[in-house]
Write an enzyme that holds these catalytic residues in place. Structure first.
Site, PDB file in Angstrom:
ATOM      1  N   LYS A 278       0.845  -1.193   0.000  1.00 21.90           N
ATOM      2  CA  LYS A 278       0.000   0.000   0.000  1.00 21.90           C
ATOM      3  C   LYS A 278       0.884   1.247   0.000  1.00 21.90           C
ATOM      4  O   LYS A 278       2.007   1.204   0.490  1.00 21.90           O
ATOM      5  CB  LYS A 278      -0.856   0.026   1.276  1.00 21.90           C
ATOM      6  CG  LYS A 278      -2.010  -0.945   1.284  1.00 21.90           C
ATOM      7  CD  LYS A 278      -2.830  -0.778   2.551  1.00 21.90           C
ATOM      8  CE  LYS A 278      -3.993  -1.762   2.578  1.00 21.90           C
ATOM      9  NZ  LYS A 278      -5.009  -1.514   1.543  1.00 21.90           N
ATOM     10  N   ARG A 352     -10.499 -11.389   1.737  1.00 23.85           N
ATOM     11  CA  ARG A 352     -11.281 -12.486   1.176  1.00 23.85           C
ATOM     12  C   ARG A 352     -10.520 -13.815   1.250  1.00 23.85           C
ATOM     13  O   ARG A 352     -11.119 -14.875   1.320  1.00 23.85           O
ATOM     14  CB  ARG A 352     -11.699 -12.128  -0.256  1.00 23.85           C
ATOM     15  CG  ARG A 352     -10.556 -11.910  -1.194  1.00 23.85           C
ATOM     16  CD  ARG A 352     -10.934 -11.096  -2.432  1.00 23.85           C
ATOM     17  NE  ARG A 352     -10.970  -9.653  -2.173  1.00 23.85           N
ATOM     18  CZ  ARG A 352     -11.274  -8.744  -3.093  1.00 23.85           C
ATOM     19  NH1 ARG A 352     -11.607  -9.115  -4.319  1.00 23.85           N
ATOM     20  NH2 ARG A 352     -11.284  -7.464  -2.776  1.00 23.85           N
TER      21      ARG A 352
HETATM   22  N1  BES Z   1      -8.202  -3.659   4.307  1.00 21.95           N
HETATM   23  C1  BES Z   1      -8.349  -3.250   2.968  1.00 21.95           C
HETATM   24  C2  BES Z   1      -9.634  -2.484   2.716  1.00 21.95           C
HETATM   25  C3  BES Z   1      -9.646  -1.067   3.205  1.00 21.95           C
HETATM   26  C4  BES Z   1      -8.986  -0.077   2.524  1.00 21.95           C
HETATM   27  C5  BES Z   1     -10.386  -0.733   4.307  1.00 21.95           C
HETATM   28  C6  BES Z   1      -9.039   1.221   2.959  1.00 21.95           C
HETATM   29  C7  BES Z   1     -10.465   0.567   4.739  1.00 21.95           C
HETATM   30  C8  BES Z   1      -9.778   1.550   4.079  1.00 21.95           C
HETATM   31  C9  BES Z   1      -8.351  -4.455   2.054  1.00 21.95           C
HETATM   32  O1  BES Z   1      -7.576  -5.511   2.462  1.00 21.95           O
HETATM   33  C10 BES Z   1      -7.817  -3.987   0.744  1.00 21.95           C
HETATM   34  O2  BES Z   1      -6.686  -3.612   0.712  1.00 21.95           O
HETATM   35  N2  BES Z   1      -8.635  -4.009  -0.279  1.00 21.95           N
HETATM   36  C11 BES Z   1      -8.234  -3.546  -1.563  1.00 21.95           C
HETATM   37  C12 BES Z   1      -8.793  -4.496  -2.578  1.00 21.95           C
HETATM   38  C13 BES Z   1      -8.247  -4.276  -3.960  1.00 21.95           C
HETATM   39  C14 BES Z   1      -6.783  -4.627  -4.007  1.00 21.95           C
HETATM   40  C15 BES Z   1      -9.031  -5.131  -4.915  1.00 21.95           C
HETATM   41  C16 BES Z   1      -8.799  -2.146  -1.746  1.00 21.95           C
HETATM   42  O3  BES Z   1      -9.919  -1.887  -1.285  1.00 21.95           O
HETATM   43  O4  BES Z   1      -8.099  -1.311  -2.287  1.00 21.95           O
HETATM   44 MN    MN Z   2      -5.560  -5.300   1.813  1.00 21.10          MN
END
Ligand code: BES
Ligand code: MN
Ligand code: ZN
Length: 501
Positions: A278, A352
């Site tokens: 990230k 997931r």
């Molecule tokens: N934990 C995150 C989701 C999230 C992001 C929650 C920002 C709250 C704030 C999750 O694991 C994630 O990173 N999801 C990705 C999925 C994508 C790579 C398809 C996302 O939401 O960017």
């Molecule tokens: Mn994630």
């Protein structure tokens, strides 16, 4: 702190602070009228002099009001009657408690009757009052060297009409149980990732087991999960020095042969994104990526305290998502417990991956329903903002029950579809299914992924990424979705009892 329901004569209540409300346009509520009458017009004078107009949340603290036993009278504006929604009520109670805090009040009698909300249901109003009050009093200090000064408030009474006492008392008892679960969820969410690890969550579950006779718990470590073939869950923790854990908490409040309701929480104790790292901004907030797990833990606390007559199993899929030479890479293919293979195209779509194996694992409980709770997608914030969660389900009745529970518990959720036309977005050339579906409909494709693993039972998924914590100056976990989950279980227990009769 003690909460209490009383129905005393307003002028005679001996307290540090009596709280009464004024309606918009300066109309006095019955409690304010009682103060006004006893004191020879002090409240009316306040309005007449323009000191108070009844504007929502406006507070005026009076001292030594004539012929009133209370040491102080806090006059609070209720705003317009038809605008008093749940959120307006919460803001009102927050304003009142902020005022009580700044005056170091130890004992308060809140005489808003049922005027705090346009919905006259006193049970519900008292519950929201108690939950909001506990939220206002919660202070995080676990990792501060200077501990927060404990609240001076030791007694909070709500003054209600005599014929509302029973309902108000029920609201107080349930509200306290829900609030306690919310505090558990808040604290776990707020703890940093270097303390709140998967093994820490497992220890917390063991403590819950200690606290209640009808709660038992089982922890599966990596070796145990390996044996079960949970390679997808395990792949998320591959890059981390912290051991992944599957935590199973059983609450037996029903008959031994009664099918359980199962809650499954995403417990990613820190989500760096893994190799699909990230960006740095706000990455600290990914310590909150276990708030689904925290909601499950909090809810188990609440229902054990309420002694709900039903069987509930809480499962927490806990792992830390880190990059390293051992970490899962984009393009890796793993085999899930179900036997289906997954191409991990993005290691940041890890929620997931931990959930799918937990969802297969829970088949063994022959569940009546399964609800998973997860901070699953940033996309849900684009869709619904930071106000409400999203619910997606393979069962219309279950989805509807959750929407109703969320409305009632003032912890709302809104349904989004997971129709089959979305499923093809998860097609992979190298495995049975890919773990991401492209930029469109991100929350839906995430739920569609989970749906592939929940075909054997009635299932719903709550995406709480937008509501589990607040950003900015008041950064911190909210304790949601404990209220909706408790409500859903309370409603279900009540329905089961009615069916049995
Ligand atoms: N934990 C995150 C989701 C999230 C992001 C929650 C920002 C709250 C704030 C999750 O694991 C994630 O990173 N999801 C990705 C999925 C994508 C790579 C398809 C996302 O939401 O960017
Ligand atoms: Mn994630
Ligand atoms: Zn995540």
């Amino acid at each position: 702190m003690d909460f209490e329901i009383i129905n005393s004569d307003i002028a005679a209540i001996k307290t540090e602070c009596l709280v009464v409300g004024i309606e918009a346009d300066g109309q006095l509520t019955s409690a304010a009228q009682a103060v006004d009458k006893a004191s020879g017009g002090e409240i009316q004078a306040l309005v007449a002099d323009g000191d108070h107009t009844g504007k929502a949340n406006h507070c005026t603290m009076l001292r030594n009001v004539a012929n009133i036993a209370a040491k102080r009278v806090l006059v609070v504006g209720l705003g317009e009657a038809k605008k008093r929604t749940d959120n307006v009520q919460k803001a009102l109670i927050k304003a009142v408690f902020a005022q009580l805090k700044s005056n170091s009040i130890t004992d308060v009698a809140i005489a808003l009757d049922d005027n705090a909300n346009q919905d006259a249901d006193i049970y519900r109003q008292i519950r929201i009052n108690v939950q909001t009050a506990c939220g206002s009093l919660y202070q995080y200090d676990e990792t501060k060297s200077t501990k927060a000064t404990p609240s001076t408030l030791t007694n909070v009474s709500f003054v209600v009409a005599e014929d509302q006492t029973e309902n108000a008392e029920a609201g107080l008892v349930d509200g306290t149980a829900v609030a306690n679960g919310m505090s558990v969820a808040r604290e776990l969410g707020n703890l940093p990732g270097n303390i709140c690890t998967p093994t820490f969550l497992a220890k917390e579950a063991l403590e819950l087991e200690q606290g209640y006779e009808n709660v038992s718990c089982e922890i599966l470590d990596e070796a145990a999960m390996e044996k079960l073939g949970m390679h997808c869950l395990l792949s998320v923790g591959n890059g981390s020095a912290e051991e992944s854990q599957l935590i199973v908490i059983k609450y037996n409040g029903g008959e031994a042969d009664e099918q359980p309701h199962v809650l499954v929480g995403k417990g990613v104790t820190f989500d760096t994104g893994g190799i699909s790292l990230k960006p740095g901004a706000s990455m600290d907030e990914m310590k909150f990526d276990m708030c689904g797990a925290a909601s499950v833990m909090g809810t188990m606390h609440s229902i054990a305290e309420m002694e709900l007559p039903m069987n509930v199993i809480g499962v927490i899929a806990a792992a830390e998502n880190m990059p390293s030479d051992k970490a899962t890479k984009p393009g890796d293919v793993v085999t899930t417990m179900s036997g289906k293979t997954v191409e991990i195209l993005n290691t940041d779509a890890e929620g997931r991956l931990v959930l799918c194996d937990a969802l297969t694992y829970v088949e063994r409980f022959n569940p009546k329903t399964v609800v998973d709770i997860a901070t699953l997608t940033g996309a849900v914030i684009v869709a619904l903002g930071n106000q409400v969660s999203a619910v997606m389900a393979n069962n219309d009745e279950l989805a509807q029950e959750l929407v109703i529970a969320g409305d009632y518990a003032a912890d709302r959720t809104w349904r989004m579809p997971i129709w089959d036309e979305y499923q093809e977005l998860l097609d992979s050339n190298f495995a049975d299914i890919a773990n991401i579906g492209g930029p469109a409909a991100g929350s839906i494709t995430a739920a569609c992924f989970l749906a592939r693993f929940t075909e054997k039972y009635a299932w719903a998924h709550l995406d709480i990424a937008g509501i589990a914590w607040q950003k900015g100056k008041e950064k911190g976990a909210t304790g949601r979705a404990v209220p909706i989950l408790c409500q859903y279980l309370m409603n279900t227990a009540a329905d089961q009892l009615a069916d049995d009769q």
